[in-house]
Design a protein around this motif. Sequence first.
Motif, PDB file in Angstrom:
ATOM      1  N   LEU A  14      50.747  41.909  29.861  1.00  0.00           N
ATOM      2  CA  LEU A  14      51.356  43.160  29.418  1.00  0.00           C
ATOM      3  C   LEU A  14      52.878  43.107  29.552  1.00  0.00           C
ATOM      4  CD1 LEU A  14      51.066  46.150  28.549  1.00  0.00           C
ATOM      5  CD2 LEU A  14      50.851  46.709  30.973  1.00  0.00           C
ATOM      6  N   LEU A  15      53.356  42.615  30.695  1.00  0.00           N
ATOM      7  CA  LEU A  15      54.796  42.524  30.900  1.00  0.00           C
ATOM      8  C   LEU A  15      55.429  41.530  29.935  1.00  0.00           C
ATOM      9  CD1 LEU A  15      54.926  42.560  34.811  1.00  0.00           C
ATOM     10  CD2 LEU A  15      55.495  44.426  33.247  1.00  0.00           C
ATOM     11  N   ALA A  16      54.742  40.400  29.720  1.00  0.00           N
ATOM     12  CA  ALA A  16      55.272  39.389  28.807  1.00  0.00           C
ATOM     13  C   ALA A  16      55.387  39.945  27.391  1.00  0.00           C
ATOM     14  CB  ALA A  16      54.378  38.151  28.819  1.00  0.00           C
ATOM     15  N   GLY A  17      54.374  40.686  26.944  1.00  0.00           N
ATOM     16  CA  GLY A  17      54.411  41.253  25.606  1.00  0.00           C
ATOM     17  C   GLY A  17      55.474  42.313  25.440  1.00  0.00           C
ATOM     18  N   SER A  18      55.885  42.942  26.561  1.00  0.00           N
ATOM     19  CA  SER A  18      56.909  43.977  26.509  1.00  0.00           C
ATOM     20  C   SER A  18      58.310  43.434  26.756  1.00  0.00           C
ATOM     21  CB  SER A  18      56.605  45.063  27.549  1.00  0.00           C
ATOM     22  OG  SER A  18      55.330  45.619  27.336  1.00  0.00           O
ATOM     23  N   GLY A  19      58.409  42.129  27.061  1.00  0.00           N
ATOM     24  CA  GLY A  19      59.717  41.535  27.326  1.00  0.00           C
ATOM     25  C   GLY A  19      60.327  41.993  28.634  1.00  0.00           C
ATOM     26  N   VAL A  20      59.490  42.351  29.626  1.00  0.00           N
ATOM     27  CA  VAL A  20      59.965  42.845  30.911  1.00  0.00           C
ATOM     28  C   VAL A  20      59.975  41.704  31.917  1.00  0.00           C
ATOM     29  CG1 VAL A  20      59.514  44.454  32.802  1.00  0.00           C
ATOM     30  CG2 VAL A  20      59.073  45.149  30.443  1.00  0.00           C
ATOM     31  N   ALA A  21      61.112  41.550  32.634  1.00  0.00           N
ATOM     32  CA  ALA A  21      61.181  40.536  33.689  1.00  0.00           C
ATOM     33  C   ALA A  21      60.478  41.057  34.933  1.00  0.00           C
ATOM     34  CB  ALA A  21      62.635  40.209  34.001  1.00  0.00           C
ATOM     35  N   TYR A  22      59.920  40.150  35.741  1.00  0.00           N
ATOM     36  CA  TYR A  22      59.134  40.575  36.888  1.00  0.00           C
ATOM     37  C   TYR A  22      59.172  39.508  37.973  1.00  0.00           C
ATOM     38  CZ  TYR A  22      55.841  37.457  34.554  1.00  0.00           C
ATOM     39  OH  TYR A  22      55.268  36.368  33.945  1.00  0.00           O
ATOM     40  N   VAL A  23      58.853  39.920  39.193  1.00  0.00           N
ATOM     41  CA  VAL A  23      58.734  39.018  40.329  1.00  0.00           C
ATOM     42  C   VAL A  23      57.256  38.841  40.629  1.00  0.00           C
ATOM     43  CG1 VAL A  23      59.298  38.657  42.758  1.00  0.00           C
ATOM     44  CG2 VAL A  23      60.924  39.819  41.266  1.00  0.00           C
ATOM     45  N   GLN A  24      56.788  37.620  40.652  1.00  0.00           N
ATOM     46  CA  GLN A  24      55.357  37.375  40.862  1.00  0.00           C
ATOM     47  C   GLN A  24      54.966  37.498  42.328  1.00  0.00           C
ATOM     48  OE1 GLN A  24      53.043  34.747  38.394  1.00  0.00           O
ATOM     49  NE2 GLN A  24      54.896  33.730  37.730  1.00  0.00           N
ATOM     50  N   ARG A  25      55.886  37.224  43.244  1.00  0.00           N
ATOM     51  CA  ARG A  25      55.588  37.370  44.664  1.00  0.00           C
ATOM     52  C   ARG A  25      56.853  37.820  45.383  1.00  0.00           C
ATOM     53  NH1 ARG A  25      55.238  32.112  43.403  1.00  0.00           N
ATOM     54  NH2 ARG A  25      52.982  32.241  43.420  1.00  0.00           N
ATOM     55  N   ALA A  26      56.660  38.517  46.483  1.00  0.00           N
ATOM     56  CA  ALA A  26      57.810  39.021  47.230  1.00  0.00           C
ATOM     57  C   ALA A  26      58.634  37.859  47.776  1.00  0.00           C
ATOM     58  CB  ALA A  26      57.333  39.907  48.372  1.00  0.00           C
ATOM     59  N   PRO A  27      59.953  37.914  47.640  1.00  0.00           N
ATOM     60  CA  PRO A  27      60.780  36.813  48.138  1.00  0.00           C
ATOM     61  C   PRO A  27      60.798  36.797  49.657  1.00  0.00           C
ATOM     62  CG  PRO A  27      62.162  38.617  47.376  1.00  0.00           C
ATOM     63  CD  PRO A  27      60.748  38.972  47.004  1.00  0.00           C
ATOM     64  N   GLY A  28      60.988  35.606  50.210  1.00  0.00           N
ATOM     65  CA  GLY A  28      61.131  35.491  51.654  1.00  0.00           C
ATOM     66  C   GLY A  28      62.501  35.954  52.090  1.00  0.00           C
ATOM     67  N   PRO A  29      62.735  36.111  53.381  1.00  0.00           N
ATOM     68  CA  PRO A  29      64.047  36.550  53.868  1.00  0.00           C
ATOM     69  C   PRO A  29      65.132  35.531  53.522  1.00  0.00           C
ATOM     70  CG  PRO A  29      62.660  35.795  55.685  1.00  0.00           C
ATOM     71  CD  PRO A  29      61.782  35.852  54.481  1.00  0.00           C
ATOM     72  N   VAL A  30      66.324  36.032  53.281  1.00  0.00           N
ATOM     73  CA  VAL A  30      67.472  35.173  52.997  1.00  0.00           C
ATOM     74  C   VAL A  30      68.526  35.406  54.067  1.00  0.00           C
ATOM     75  CG1 VAL A  30      67.048  35.106  50.516  1.00  0.00           C
ATOM     76  CG2 VAL A  30      68.550  36.867  51.461  1.00  0.00           C
ATOM     77  N   LEU A  31      69.242  34.352  54.403  1.00  0.00           N
ATOM     78  CA  LEU A  31      70.300  34.424  55.401  1.00  0.00           C
ATOM     79  C   LEU A  31      71.625  34.711  54.696  1.00  0.00           C
ATOM     80  CD1 LEU A  31      70.924  33.978  58.472  1.00  0.00           C
ATOM     81  CD2 LEU A  31      71.594  31.649  57.828  1.00  0.00           C
ATOM     82  N   VAL A  32      72.345  35.701  55.179  1.00  0.00           N
ATOM     83  CA  VAL A  32      73.654  36.040  54.623  1.00  0.00           C
ATOM     84  C   VAL A  32      74.708  35.783  55.690  1.00  0.00           C
ATOM     85  CG1 VAL A  32      75.147  37.925  53.870  1.00  0.00           C
ATOM     86  CG2 VAL A  32      72.851  37.714  52.938  1.00  0.00           C
ATOM     87  N   LEU A  33      75.674  34.957  55.345  1.00  0.00           N
ATOM     88  CA  LEU A  33      76.768  34.638  56.252  1.00  0.00           C
ATOM     89  C   LEU A  33      78.036  35.322  55.748  1.00  0.00           C
ATOM     90  CD1 LEU A  33      78.095  33.171  58.567  1.00  0.00           C
ATOM     91  CD2 LEU A  33      78.142  31.089  57.197  1.00  0.00           C
ATOM     92  N   PRO A  34      78.463  36.421  56.364  1.00  0.00           N
ATOM     93  CA  PRO A  34      79.697  37.082  55.932  1.00  0.00           C
ATOM     94  C   PRO A  34      80.904  36.226  56.296  1.00  0.00           C
ATOM     95  CG  PRO A  34      78.313  38.547  57.286  1.00  0.00           C
ATOM     96  CD  PRO A  34      77.792  37.155  57.455  1.00  0.00           C
ATOM     97  N   ALA A  35      81.792  36.045  55.335  1.00  0.00           N
ATOM     98  CA  ALA A  35      82.983  35.230  55.548  1.00  0.00           C
ATOM     99  C   ALA A  35      84.205  36.011  55.089  1.00  0.00           C
ATOM    100  CB  ALA A  35      82.873  33.912  54.784  1.00  0.00           C
ATOM    101  N   LEU A  36      85.213  36.055  55.928  1.00  0.00           N
ATOM    102  CA  LEU A  36      86.457  36.740  55.584  1.00  0.00           C
ATOM    103  C   LEU A  36      87.463  35.694  55.132  1.00  0.00           C
ATOM    104  CD1 LEU A  36      87.834  39.518  55.540  1.00  0.00           C
ATOM    105  CD2 LEU A  36      88.707  39.007  57.828  1.00  0.00           C
ATOM    106  N   ARG A  37      88.029  35.914  53.953  1.00  0.00           N
ATOM    107  CA  ARG A  37      88.969  34.947  53.388  1.00  0.00           C
ATOM    108  C   ARG A  37      90.364  35.556  53.352  1.00  0.00           C
ATOM    109  NH1 ARG A  37      87.766  31.547  47.844  1.00  0.00           N
ATOM    110  NH2 ARG A  37      89.333  29.920  48.145  1.00  0.00           N
ATOM    111  N   SER A  38      91.324  34.793  53.782  1.00  0.00           N
ATOM    112  CA  SER A  38      92.715  35.236  53.763  1.00  0.00           C
ATOM    113  C   SER A  38      93.587  34.095  53.256  1.00  0.00           C
ATOM    114  CB  SER A  38      93.158  35.671  55.162  1.00  0.00           C
ATOM    115  OG  SER A  38      93.142  34.567  56.047  1.00  0.00           O
ATOM    116  N   ASP A  39      94.880  34.346  53.182  1.00  0.00           N
ATOM    117  CA  ASP A  39      95.795  33.301  52.716  1.00  0.00           C
ATOM    118  C   ASP A  39      95.817  32.108  53.658  1.00  0.00           C
ATOM    119  OD1 ASP A  39      96.465  34.868  50.551  1.00  0.00           O
ATOM    120  OD2 ASP A  39      98.144  35.837  51.574  1.00  0.00           O
ATOM    121  N   SER A  40      95.438  32.334  54.919  1.00  0.00           N
ATOM    122  CA  SER A  40      95.468  31.249  55.900  1.00  0.00           C
ATOM    123  C   SER A  40      94.167  30.466  55.968  1.00  0.00           C
ATOM    124  CB  SER A  40      95.791  31.814  57.285  1.00  0.00           C
ATOM    125  OG  SER A  40      94.831  32.775  57.669  1.00  0.00           O
ATOM    126  N   GLY A  41      93.133  30.936  55.260  1.00  0.00           N
ATOM    127  CA  GLY A  41      91.868  30.195  55.251  1.00  0.00           C
ATOM    128  C   GLY A  41      90.671  31.093  55.483  1.00  0.00           C
TER     129      GLY A  41
END
Length: 204
Positions: A14-41
């Motif tokens: 049904l989704l394919a015939g309607s051209g709707v994108a979908y997720v087949q399974r819930a994604p696992g957790p992802v790690l996010v590393l916040p990084a602060l960027r400045s002129d010095s690095g």
Amino acid sequence: RINVSYNPAEIRRLLAGSGVAYVQRAPGPVLVLPALRSDSGWSLWGDNAWRSAWYARPAGGAGLLDVTLPLGDGDDISGFTPVQLEAGDSAALASLAQRYETAAAYIVAAFVPAGEVVEGAPVRIEIFGPQLGQPLVSEVVQAGPGTDEAASLAPVVAAAVAGLESAWKQVNLGTGGRVSKLAVEVPLADLRGWVHIRNELETL
């Protein structure tokens, strides 16, 4: 009370015939590393408003991705350094993701041109995927009001999470185009010819 069970194959059709994108399974957790960027690095692990804003983010939101933040302990600091980030060391980033048992790790970088965060200040965010290289997302978001810099960066964090989920969807969402059928007649002289045609079709 009504119990409803869905037929997975029919739902995908049904989704394919309607051209709707979908997720087949819930994604696992992802790690996010916040990084602060400045002129010095780069600043990855030190105390700064950008990291504080991420740790102040409400846990367990209604988003698609389950975001995990690193502890920033000694193993993290030695395992992934600003030098490795600058060099695009994706293997070191993958090791960090493995340490936290997450599906992948992303760098979410913030750059404040003025050097300080005030209401209305433009903050550029860049999101780098597990392979590093070119950023998956690059946009400018205005800081909001707040009692301190971390609070002012809350809307920037929200925009970064939305950008991260959008980038994840582009790679992982199943797309359902229209399905077409084509009838083909193939003249066959013997069994060897049929095996050859079958092998060609299977690898097409």
